[in-house]
Design an enzyme around this catalytic site. Structure first.
Site, PDB file in Angstrom:
ATOM      1  N   HIS A   1       5.944  11.777  10.860  1.00  0.00           N
ATOM      2  CA  HIS A   1       6.451  13.133  11.121  1.00  0.00           C
ATOM      3  C   HIS A   1       6.701  13.395  12.613  1.00  0.00           C
ATOM      4  O   HIS A   1       7.755  13.885  12.998  1.00  0.00           O
ATOM      5  CB  HIS A   1       5.473  14.188  10.611  1.00  0.00           C
ATOM      6  CG  HIS A   1       4.994  13.947   9.212  1.00  0.00           C
ATOM      7  ND1 HIS A   1       5.829  13.508   8.216  1.00  0.00           N
ATOM      8  CD2 HIS A   1       3.770  14.102   8.633  1.00  0.00           C
ATOM      9  CE1 HIS A   1       5.135  13.392   7.087  1.00  0.00           C
ATOM     10  NE2 HIS A   1       3.889  13.737   7.311  1.00  0.00           N
TER      11      HIS A   1
ATOM     12  N   ASP B   1      10.440  11.000   4.349  1.00  0.00           N
ATOM     13  CA  ASP B   1       9.506  11.739   5.196  1.00  0.00           C
ATOM     14  C   ASP B   1       9.869  13.198   4.975  1.00  0.00           C
ATOM     15  O   ASP B   1      10.921  13.654   5.440  1.00  0.00           O
ATOM     16  CB  ASP B   1       9.703  11.344   6.665  1.00  0.00           C
ATOM     17  CG  ASP B   1       8.723  12.074   7.572  1.00  0.00           C
ATOM     18  OD1 ASP B   1       8.252  13.173   7.193  1.00  0.00           O
ATOM     19  OD2 ASP B   1       8.426  11.557   8.659  1.00  0.00           O
ATOM     20  N   HIS B   2       9.018  13.919   4.259  1.00  0.00           N
ATOM     21  CA  HIS B   2       9.449  15.253   3.819  1.00  0.00           C
ATOM     22  C   HIS B   2       9.659  16.219   4.984  1.00  0.00           C
ATOM     23  O   HIS B   2      10.301  17.247   4.825  1.00  0.00           O
ATOM     24  CB  HIS B   2       8.488  15.828   2.779  1.00  0.00           C
ATOM     25  CG  HIS B   2       7.126  16.142   3.308  1.00  0.00           C
ATOM     26  ND1 HIS B   2       6.164  15.195   3.471  1.00  0.00           N
ATOM     27  CD2 HIS B   2       6.575  17.303   3.714  1.00  0.00           C
ATOM     28  CE1 HIS B   2       5.079  15.756   3.962  1.00  0.00           C
ATOM     29  NE2 HIS B   2       5.291  17.039   4.126  1.00  0.00           N
TER      30      HIS B   2
HETATM   31  P1  NAD Z   1      -2.204  10.407  -6.792  1.00  0.00           P
HETATM   32  O1  NAD Z   1      -3.423   9.602  -6.573  1.00  0.00           O
HETATM   33  O2  NAD Z   1      -2.337  11.809  -7.232  1.00  0.00           O
HETATM   34  O3  NAD Z   1      -1.294   9.676  -7.888  1.00  0.00           O
HETATM   35  C1  NAD Z   1      -1.211   8.278  -8.012  1.00  0.00           C
HETATM   36  C2  NAD Z   1      -0.569   7.881  -9.322  1.00  0.00           C
HETATM   37  O4  NAD Z   1      -0.609   6.469  -9.452  1.00  0.00           O
HETATM   38  C3  NAD Z   1      -1.236   8.430 -10.558  1.00  0.00           C
HETATM   39  O5  NAD Z   1      -0.228   8.734 -11.487  1.00  0.00           O
HETATM   40  C4  NAD Z   1      -2.082   7.236 -11.050  1.00  0.00           C
HETATM   41  O6  NAD Z   1      -2.377   7.288 -12.416  1.00  0.00           O
HETATM   42  C5  NAD Z   1      -1.159   6.113 -10.730  1.00  0.00           C
HETATM   43  N1  NAD Z   1      -1.818   4.796 -10.615  1.00  0.00           N
HETATM   44  C6  NAD Z   1      -2.875   4.430  -9.855  1.00  0.00           C
HETATM   45  N2  NAD Z   1      -3.160   3.120 -10.037  1.00  0.00           N
HETATM   46  C7  NAD Z   1      -2.226   2.626 -10.887  1.00  0.00           C
HETATM   47  C8  NAD Z   1      -1.963   1.346 -11.435  1.00  0.00           C
HETATM   48  N3  NAD Z   1      -2.688   0.249 -11.137  1.00  0.00           N
HETATM   49  N4  NAD Z   1      -0.903   1.225 -12.283  1.00  0.00           N
HETATM   50  C9  NAD Z   1      -0.150   2.284 -12.595  1.00  0.00           C
HETATM   51  N5  NAD Z   1      -0.344   3.528 -12.100  1.00  0.00           N
HETATM   52  C10 NAD Z   1      -1.391   3.696 -11.270  1.00  0.00           C
HETATM   53  O7  NAD Z   1      -1.339  10.277  -5.465  1.00  0.00           O
HETATM   54  P2  NAD Z   1      -0.263  11.309  -4.878  1.00  0.00           P
HETATM   55  O8  NAD Z   1      -0.959  12.357  -4.102  1.00  0.00           O
HETATM   56  O9  NAD Z   1       0.651  11.731  -5.978  1.00  0.00           O
HETATM   57  O10 NAD Z   1       0.520  10.420  -3.812  1.00  0.00           O
HETATM   58  C11 NAD Z   1       1.476   9.446  -4.193  1.00  0.00           C
HETATM   59  C12 NAD Z   1       2.275   9.018  -2.962  1.00  0.00           C
HETATM   60  O11 NAD Z   1       2.958  10.143  -2.437  1.00  0.00           O
HETATM   61  C13 NAD Z   1       1.425   8.456  -1.814  1.00  0.00           C
HETATM   62  O12 NAD Z   1       2.175   7.458  -1.172  1.00  0.00           O
HETATM   63  C14 NAD Z   1       1.295   9.640  -0.878  1.00  0.00           C
HETATM   64  O13 NAD Z   1       1.102   9.247   0.458  1.00  0.00           O
HETATM   65  C15 NAD Z   1       2.642  10.310  -1.061  1.00  0.00           C
HETATM   66  N6  NAD Z   1       2.655  11.733  -0.731  1.00  0.00           N
HETATM   67  C16 NAD Z   1       1.965  12.635  -1.491  1.00  0.00           C
HETATM   68  C17 NAD Z   1       2.002  13.986  -1.180  1.00  0.00           C
HETATM   69  C18 NAD Z   1       1.298  14.994  -2.040  1.00  0.00           C
HETATM   70  O14 NAD Z   1       1.493  16.193  -1.782  1.00  0.00           O
HETATM   71  N7  NAD Z   1       0.513  14.614  -3.016  1.00  0.00           N
HETATM   72  C19 NAD Z   1       2.752  14.433  -0.075  1.00  0.00           C
HETATM   73  C20 NAD Z   1       3.439  13.488   0.710  1.00  0.00           C
HETATM   74  C21 NAD Z   1       3.391  12.137   0.354  1.00  0.00           C
END
Ligand code: NAD
Length: 483
Positions: A241, A178-179
């Site tokens: 959070h 949890d950042h």
């Molecule tokens: P995103 O959609 O940008 O990235 C998802 C990734 O998964 C991509 O690399 C995509 O190609 C890959 N993917 C999707 N389906 C797939 C499959 N079947 N097989 C293999 N790879 C597959 O998502 P994100 O924003 O990077 O978020 C990822 C996680 O991080 C989530 O749990 C999100 O809640 C968490 N998170 C993200 C942020 C942020 O700033 N982006 C912040 C806090 C938490």
């Protein structure tokens, strides 16, 4: 500890989180020597990228987040990255991945240490965990896994996911991230509370009237409407959070700063979390949805959102504990989209005391978490040239130079994963308790929806949320301090 040997596998290597946070933060840790010669990172996603293309992406990510970098360092760092095209639902792909991980383990002398990072859509977390287990991806050294939020959708799905993950990993090796727990001001809550007698001694129901937590977002759901409509503000922000912040504010003093002691203090507190009844949910919670403006959509008109959606983009609520230093003190919280500004802040509202000056004079302790980082305490004095009380703030703040040194929350937490420090991660028993609370509220709302009379306040965008949230206070003298 420096130069930790490890092979890190990032599921979701082409995603937003990897690009904006993980790659730049890993670079900073590389610069500090925490990971250096004996590490490799495998980025996986479905796209058919090459190693070279991933390295370009990593290099771009560093340039986008750093003003000045040594190009040779970036190149040397990026050379540790490998790409594996991988569909997480395809079992055979795990066999290829395992082979690559073993080759890299030999090449980089990583001593069988493996770190798995789930950085993709949460619906795949269980599948990945299951295949890590059935395809034996874990190595002969340490095996750790970082799980992004959300961890489950409710208690039942969180329990299922936990079962899938614990098939391969011990609780101590599961880092539920949890950042918020990596944020500077959140990490300041414990030292603020426990090291200053002025604050420590008033931390009780005798002196604290109530606590208020606001996590305000300026943006609407943007392109995430489809996902958001299945989640809502309560699951998206309160379950993780806000509850982490509440726990840090209400827990008893840990006997020392070890991860075990901190988690013990949190767990002791959470046993006494009051789970609301449907009647209490009705009385103490407000859910809302933003309306449209000349230039923005109302929530129900956003792309991929059900036009009859009952999903809340705003929630305000109240919670209490029956034990701990502030047992019985109401803790109010609110979070939502399309507030007037982005802001995370905590107000500790002190009680009025009888005094010879007659009137009531409020004193508060405020912790600003985002976008500013400071703590201030109201001090009362006398007005200079007329009778009456003058209120001034005494502020704990940072210089520009100090702020520049504050690492991103992700960098701190990744560092902690490498050095095996779980203090700032969520233990399963804590998460379970948070879900019990959230489920109680969701169930009560669901029943209202099914009865055809959901009370969903509609609020104007870019203000402070629905006015109905002014009515959740226990006493008519209480009100939101941040307005
Ligand atoms: P995103 O959609 O940008 O990235 C998802 C990734 O998964 C991509 O690399 C995509 O190609 C890959 N993917 C999707 N389906 C797939 C499959 N079947 N097989 C293999 N790879 C597959 O998502 P994100 O924003 O990077 O978020 C990822 C996680 O991080 C989530 O749990 C999100 O809640 C968490 N998170 C993200 C942020 C942020 O700033 N982006 C912040 C806090 C938490």
């Amino acid at each position: 500890m420096k130069n930790i040997p490890v092979i890190m596998i990032i599921f979701g290597g082409s995603g937003d989180l990897a690009h904006r946070k993980l790659y730049p933060c890993l670079f900073n840790l590389y610069e500090q020597g925490l990971i250096h010669d004996n590490f490799a990172v495998i980025g996986t996603a479905r796209r058919p990228w090459s190693h070279e293309y991933l390295r370009e992406q990593v290099s771009d990510a560093i340039h986008e987040t750093h003003d000045q970098v040594d190009e040779n360092e970036v190149k040397a760092f990026a050379s540790h990255f490998y790409y594996q095209s991988h569909d997480v639902t395809n079992v055979e792909h795990y066999v290829t991945l395992k082979k690559l991980a073993q080759e890299l383990d030999d090449r980089y002398s990583a001593q069988g240490n493996c770190l798995f990072y789930m950085a993709m859509a949460p619906r795949f977390f269980g599948t990945i965990a299951t295949h890590i287990n059935d395809q034996h991806l874990t190595g002969s050294g340490f095996n750790r896994i970082v799980v992004e939020k959300p961890f489950g959708h409710d208690l039942v799905s969180a329990e299922q996911l936990n079962k899938e993950i614990t098939a391969s990993f011990d609780e101590n090796d599961i880092f539920r991230i949890d950042h918020y727990l990596g944020k500077e001001m959140i990490q300041n809550i414990m030292p603020m509370r426990f090291t200053n007698p002025l604050i420590k001694n008033i931390w009780s129901g005798e002196y604290i009237n109530n606590i208020q937590i606001t996590l305000a977002e300026r943006l609407g759901v943007e392109a995430r409407g489809g996902y958001y409509d299945t989640s809502g503000a309560l699951r998206d922000m309160v379950q993780n959070h806000i509850f982490q912040i509440i726990t840090l504010l209400a827990m008893p003093e840990p006997k020392d700063l070890s991860s075990d002691s901190v988690h013990q203090a949190k767990q002791e507190l959470l046993k006494s979390l009051i789970i609301p009844t449907p009647e209490e949910v009705k009385k103490n919670f407000v859910r809302g949805q933003y309306l449209g403006s000349d230039t923005t959509f109302a929530y129900k008109k956003e792309p991929n959102v059900d036009p009859d959606s009952t999903t809340e983009t705003y929630v305000a609520g109240k919670t209490k504990f029956t034990s701990g230093p502030i047992a019985g003190v109401p803790i109010y919280f609110r979070t939502g989209k399309e507030f007037k500004e982005k802001k995370t802040r905590i107000d500790i509202v002190l009680k009025h005391i009888n005094n010879p000056y007659g009137q009531a004079h409020s004193n508060n302790i405020t912790i600003e978490v985002d976008p500013e980082s400071k703590i201030y305490i109201t001090i009362n004095g006398k007005k200079i040239d007329e009778p009456g009380i003058r209120r001034e703030d005494l502020t704990y703040a940072f210089s520009k130079e100090e702020m520049a040194k504050v690492p991103d929350g992700y960098e701190r937490l990744l560092h902690d994963v490498f050095v095996n420090d779980s203090t700032n991660f969520t233990h399963w028993s804590e998460l379970k308790r948070y879900w019990e609370f959230i489920d109680a509220v969701e169930d009560a709302w669901q029943k209202e929806n099914e009865a055809g009379n959901p009370e969903i306040a509609q609020y104007l965008p870019y203000r402070m949320g629905p006015k109905e949230a002014d009515n959740i206070f226990e006493s008519p003298t209480e009100h939101w301090i941040y307005e």
